[in-house]
Design a protein around this motif. Structure first.
Motif, short mmCIF file in Angstrom:
data_model
loop_
_atom_site.label_atom_id
_atom_site.label_comp_id
_atom_site.label_asym_id
_atom_site.label_seq_id
_atom_site.Cartn_x
_atom_site.Cartn_y
_atom_site.Cartn_z
N LEU A 1 0.83 -1.21 0.00
CA LEU A 1 0.00 0.00 0.00
C LEU A 1 0.86 1.25 0.00
CD1 LEU A 1 -3.08 -0.60 2.34
CD2 LEU A 1 -3.01 -0.41 -0.14
N ARG A 2 1.95 1.20 0.71
CA ARG A 2 2.80 2.39 0.77
C ARG A 2 3.38 2.71 -0.61
NH1 ARG A 2 6.95 3.58 5.80
NH2 ARG A 2 6.85 5.86 5.59
N GLN A 3 3.75 1.69 -1.36
CA GLN A 3 4.24 1.91 -2.72
C GLN A 3 3.14 2.48 -3.61
OE1 GLN A 3 6.34 -1.05 -4.87
NE2 GLN A 3 8.05 -1.13 -3.44
N VAL A 4 1.93 1.93 -3.46
CA VAL A 4 0.79 2.42 -4.24
C VAL A 4 0.51 3.88 -3.90
CG1 VAL A 4 -1.70 2.19 -4.58
CG2 VAL A 4 -0.26 0.16 -4.58
N TYR A 5 0.53 4.19 -2.61
CA TYR A 5 0.24 5.57 -2.18
C TYR A 5 1.31 6.54 -2.70
CZ TYR A 5 -3.11 3.57 1.18
OH TYR A 5 -4.17 2.92 1.77
N GLU A 6 2.57 6.12 -2.65
CA GLU A 6 3.64 6.99 -3.14
C GLU A 6 3.43 7.30 -4.62
OE1 GLU A 6 6.25 8.44 -1.82
OE2 GLU A 6 6.77 7.44 0.06
N ALA A 7 3.11 6.27 -5.41
CA ALA A 7 2.88 6.47 -6.83
C ALA A 7 1.67 7.37 -7.07
CB ALA A 7 2.67 5.11 -7.52
N ALA A 8 0.60 7.10 -6.34
CA ALA A 8 -0.62 7.91 -6.51
C ALA A 8 -0.37 9.36 -6.15
CB ALA A 8 -1.73 7.33 -5.64
N ARG A 9 0.45 9.59 -5.14
CA ARG A 9 0.72 10.97 -4.72
C ARG A 9 1.48 11.72 -5.82
NH1 ARG A 9 2.20 12.03 1.48
NH2 ARG A 9 0.23 10.90 1.56
N VAL A 10 2.43 11.05 -6.47
CA VAL A 10 3.16 11.68 -7.57
C VAL A 10 2.20 12.04 -8.71
CG1 VAL A 10 4.87 11.27 -9.37
CG2 VAL A 10 5.35 10.56 -7.02
N ILE A 11 1.32 11.11 -9.05
CA ILE A 11 0.39 11.33 -10.16
C ILE A 11 -0.62 12.41 -9.82
CG2 ILE A 11 -1.43 10.24 -11.54
CD1 ILE A 11 0.17 7.57 -11.13
N ALA A 12 -1.16 12.38 -8.60
CA ALA A 12 -2.16 13.38 -8.21
C ALA A 12 -1.54 14.78 -8.20
CB ALA A 12 -2.73 13.04 -6.84
N TYR A 13 -0.32 14.89 -7.69
CA TYR A 13 0.33 16.21 -7.66
C TYR A 13 0.61 16.69 -9.08
CZ TYR A 13 3.81 19.84 -6.79
OH TYR A 13 4.50 21.02 -6.77
N ALA A 14 1.07 15.78 -9.94
CA ALA A 14 1.30 16.16 -11.34
C ALA A 14 0.01 16.64 -11.98
CB ALA A 14 1.86 14.97 -12.12
N GLY A 15 -1.11 15.99 -11.63
CA GLY A 15 -2.40 16.43 -12.16
C GLY A 15 -2.77 17.82 -11.68
N ASP A 16 -2.56 18.08 -10.39
CA ASP A 16 -2.87 19.42 -9.85
C ASP A 16 -2.08 20.50 -10.60
OD1 ASP A 16 -4.58 18.32 -8.01
OD2 ASP A 16 -3.12 18.33 -6.37
#
Length: 813
Positions: free
Chosen positions: A269-284
């Motif tokens: 989950l921590r790896q998934v969250y790290e990846a999602a955080r990068v993608i979400a920030y890039a989207g913002d």
């Protein structure tokens, strides 16, 4: 060889050969990740090209095109095939026959297929009408047939997309926002959808579409790696479950982690969250840039007309030293020197949060490139800027995430890395540990007018769960870390002690208020000794509420607020030098005495049910009422607790607090009466009539009402859905919790009739329940029972442990 022979050979060898090759490819560990996805796409291309050639040898004006994920050559083991059969319209019957020769072998192998048959004009028209179709065509890739036809379509679709981008991109952004609202944020979900949730694979596709428009581009650092990580997890999910799914269910996470060679489900989950955080920030960042470009395009022609041509210089408004606002973002001043100004990142962040503006990506990266660690202790300005950032309310979240994305938070607070993206496997919690800490600071910022030291409140809010990155009790570990961090930030020794105390005891008020007898002097004295002073109590009260509000809706209610406020009032009195009242000397209320006398006179139970209407101690948006007060007076007899709890469970009433005690009657009145003063609430629907409750209670006490049977019948009629296996119940004896009774704590999965089963087990053990305190957090029941022996004294140590052990065995059965 004739065309018929070619077709027969493809039919005989193609599907079987392709299926066998897939089976050999998928388990290969040496080619996992991108190599396997690429190889699977290539294998599929070869097979489909063979089917195409057999069905349309030498055909012109027709081609097979892969679109969507298959077009990007990103085939996971159970991915569907997105295919477009493109034709020029000259031979519709041949095209129809070819489609059958292509689609049926795919279906025969059990592969999911998303297919369409269109001319270039039809494909272009459909793309103009359906944004999802257009997004799929942006990734169109030639598989077989007329290459020129495919190339022409790709060129046309891309040109249309770029020409229509000013209108299509806002629609795409709205589509992304609607999906995020529906699916939630991937970086916080315990059972996330890797594709649809915000920060998932769909968002990466959207960012690719934005880049294809040439209007804006996503920050590329780390984006490809994040996307690849999510695709790897999806591959492992498909392989471990054998299903085409994007949802990472709890019961499958250990298998997926093992498939990826990770330690456990938390590491996954921590790896998934790290990846999602990068993608979400890039989207913002990307969508902000799209908005800026589109606004600029709409305004600039009018400005040029007014100014007679030329490009106007952007306006820059100063916000703080080295920090300015430009075009709706916070950027660095031209003279700013991040390499010489170690406080600049905090100053810029505080200015952005105070102004409610985003930090420019360029500014954050420039500061990260030149940032230097602050000296220890921090300069006074750095501490003040951090407090300003934390006290800015909701804008703090986005600004903090911008700093964190470029590693500035880890530079400022090295201990943060242990809680970064750390999952919390508790349905009550909405956020990861790090996000919960920021949310608590946001909530605490609304309470800064309630306390004399708002600076200590904000820092304690930021650090209260920092110990969750370490083994053992997180409050104990957090106290040690908080001391070190607070001293490094620059607080003096006295303030450091207060912050450490707040972190160590941040759960004390709510746990005591909901699980202990507040009428017991030992309870109040223990809290007063732990807190130590009125000012610390004031801070702890505010921190308790901020922490609970930041946890989730199940963690705070007007009922809990009223219990905590009552405890704070009692502790405050003790800290002021007043002795807590002796519960044994407390006189019964007039209502209690009236009900007790009626119970003695009639020899039966007497019941009063009334709404509790007093407002909570603090204003709240929570619409939940305090509940309904249920008072029952019963002639003293065995089995009262399980009887009342069982009747309430039958009527679907939830018990919030429960007190049971013997009542002293006036002189001259013979008999003994048990008084139950409980707070209850309806699970759903309206409250039952008091007459019906009393009738069932009478039957329960005389043994004519089979409560166990009735509850079992109801459970059988409404079986529970299969879900995650709950952890086993735990029953413990709280040491030195009371001088008047033994306190037994029960932590178990909440279920109808749980209090009835516990009460019956305690009756069977021959102990007397003096009071009970029920609390429910999400699916977890945390109940405390004050029990004595038949003579009214606390249980001896070994006997108390034996009772707890038997109770735990009963709950596990």
């Amino acid at each position: 060889m004739t065309s018929t022979d070619t077709h027969d050979q493809a039919e005989d060898s193609g599907p079987d050969g392709y299926a066998a090759a897939r089976l050999r490819l998928l388990p290969e560990k040496a080619r996992s990740g991108p190599p396997r996805r690429s190889a699977l796409a290539g294998l599929t291309d070869e097979w489909l090209a063979g089917l195409f050639a057999a069905g349309a040898p030498g055909a012109r004006g027709i081609s097979l095109v892969a679109v969507g994920g298959y077009g990007r050559a990103e085939l996971s083991p159970r991915s569907d095939l997105d295919l477009l059969l493109l034709h020029d319209g000259s031979a519709p019957q041949a095209v129809s026959a070819l489609a059958d020769r292509l689609w049926y072998p795919v279906w025969d192998l059990g592969l999911a297929l998303d297919h369409s048959v269109r001319t270039p004009a039809e494909a272009r028209r459909t793309a103009g009408e359906d944004l999802k179709v257009q997004l799929g065509l942006l990734d169109a890739r030639h598989v077989a047939g007329d290459l020129g036809l495919t190339t022409a379509l790709r060129t046309t679709v891309l040109a249309d997309w770029r020409n229509q981008a000013p209108k299509r991109l806002p629609a795409l952004r709205e589509l992304c926002e609607e999906r995020a609202e529906r699916q939630g944020e991937l970086q916080y979900l315990l059972e996330p959808d890797l594709k649809e949730a915000r920060g998932g694979l769909r968002d990466v596709t959207a960012l690719r579409a934005v880049a294809a428009s040439w209007l804006a581009d996503a920050p590329r650092e780390g984006l490809a790696e994040a996307r690849g990580r999510l695709l790897d997890v999806r591959d492992a999910l498909h392989l471990s479950t054998g299903r085409a799914t994007d949802r990472l269910a709890l019961q499958e996470q250990d298998q997926v982690a093992a498939e990826l060679g990770l330690l456990d489900a938390d590491a996954l989950l921590r790896q998934v969250y790290e990846a999602a955080r990068v993608i979400a920030y890039a989207g913002d960042v990307t969508w902000r840039e799209v908005g800026r470009v589109l606004r600029s395009r709409s305004v600039r022609p009018r400005l040029r007309a007014m100014l007679g041509g030329g490009k106007p210089a952007p306006e820059r408004s100063p916000l703080a030293e080295g920090v300015v606002e430009q075009d709706g973002e916070v950027v660095l001043a031209r003279a700013a020197r991040p390499d010489r100004d170690s406080v600049l990142p905090l100053r810029a962040a505080a200015a952005a949060a105070q102004a409610g503006l985003p930090l420019s990506l360029h500014a954050v990266r420039r500061m990260a490139a030149g940032a230097r660690a602050l000296p220890s202790p921090w300069p006074a300005e750095a501490r003040q800027q951090l407090l300003t950032l934390l006290g800015s309310g909701r804008p703090t979240v986005d600004v903090w995430e911008a700093l964190e994305a470029e590693g500035l938070i880890s530079l400022l607070l090295p201990d943060w890395d242990r809680v970064r993206c750390r999952p919390q496997r508790n349905a009550v919690h909405l956020w990861t540990v790090d996000r919960h800490l920021i949310e608590t600071a946001v909530r605490a910022s609304a309470f800064t007018r309630r306390v004399s030291r708002p600076d200590l409140l904000l820092i304690a809010a930021l650090l209260h769960d920092i110990g969750k990155g370490w083994p053992g009790d997180h409050s104990v570990a957090g106290e040690v870390i908080a001391r070190d961090v607070a001293a490094r930030i620059g607080f003096d020794a006295g303030d450091v002690t207060v912050i450490a105390t707040l972190v160590r005891h941040h759960l004390l008020l709510v746990e005591t208020a909901t699980r202990r007898d507040l009428d017991d002097p030992a309870t109040v004295r223990a809290v007063a000794e732990a807190v130590g002073s009125q000012s610390t109590l004031e801070l702890l009260h505010a921190l308790t509420e901020a922490d609970a509000l930041a946890t989730g809706p199940a963690a705070w209610s007007s009922w809990r607020a009223s219990l905590v406020a009552d405890l704070v009032k009692r502790v405050s009195a003790v800290l002021a030098g007043q002795a807590p009242p002796d519960p044994e000397a407390a006189a019964p209320t007039a209502q209690h005495e009236r009900l007790a006398l009626e119970a003695v006179a009639t020899g039966a139970s007497v019941l009063s049910l009334r709404a509790q209407t007093e407002p909570p101690a603090e204003p709240s948006d929570d619409p939940e009422p305090l509940g309904v007060e249920l008072i029952v007076a019963v002639p003293d007899q065995p089995g009262v607790l399980p009887a009342v709890a069982g009747v309430l469970a039958m009527h679907r009433l939830t018990v919030r607090t429960a007190e049971l005690r013997a009542l002293d009657l006036p002189d001259g009145v013979d008999g003994s009466v048990l008084l139950l003063d409980w707070r209850v609430a309806a699970e759903f629907g309206s409250l039952p009539q008091a007459v019906r409750l009393r009738a069932d209670l009478v039957r329960a006490l005389d043994g004519s009402l089979d409560i166990s049977g009735r509850l079992a019948e109801r459970d059988a009629a409404y079986p529970r859905r299969r879900g995650v296996v709950a952890p086993p119940p735990r029953v413990t004896v709280a040491p030195a919790a009371s001088r008047h009774a033994t306190v037994i704590e029960v932590r178990a999965q909440d279920a109808p009739g749980l209090l009835f089963r516990i009460g019956r087990a305690l009756e069977d053990a021959g102990v007397r329940v003096r009071s009970a305190h029920a609390s429910t957090l999400g699916a977890n029941a945390v109940d405390a029972f004050y029990v004595t022996g038949p003579e009214g004294l606390p249980l001896p140590g070994e006997e108390a442990v034996a009772v707890a052990r038997k109770l735990e065995e009963m709950l596990r059965a």
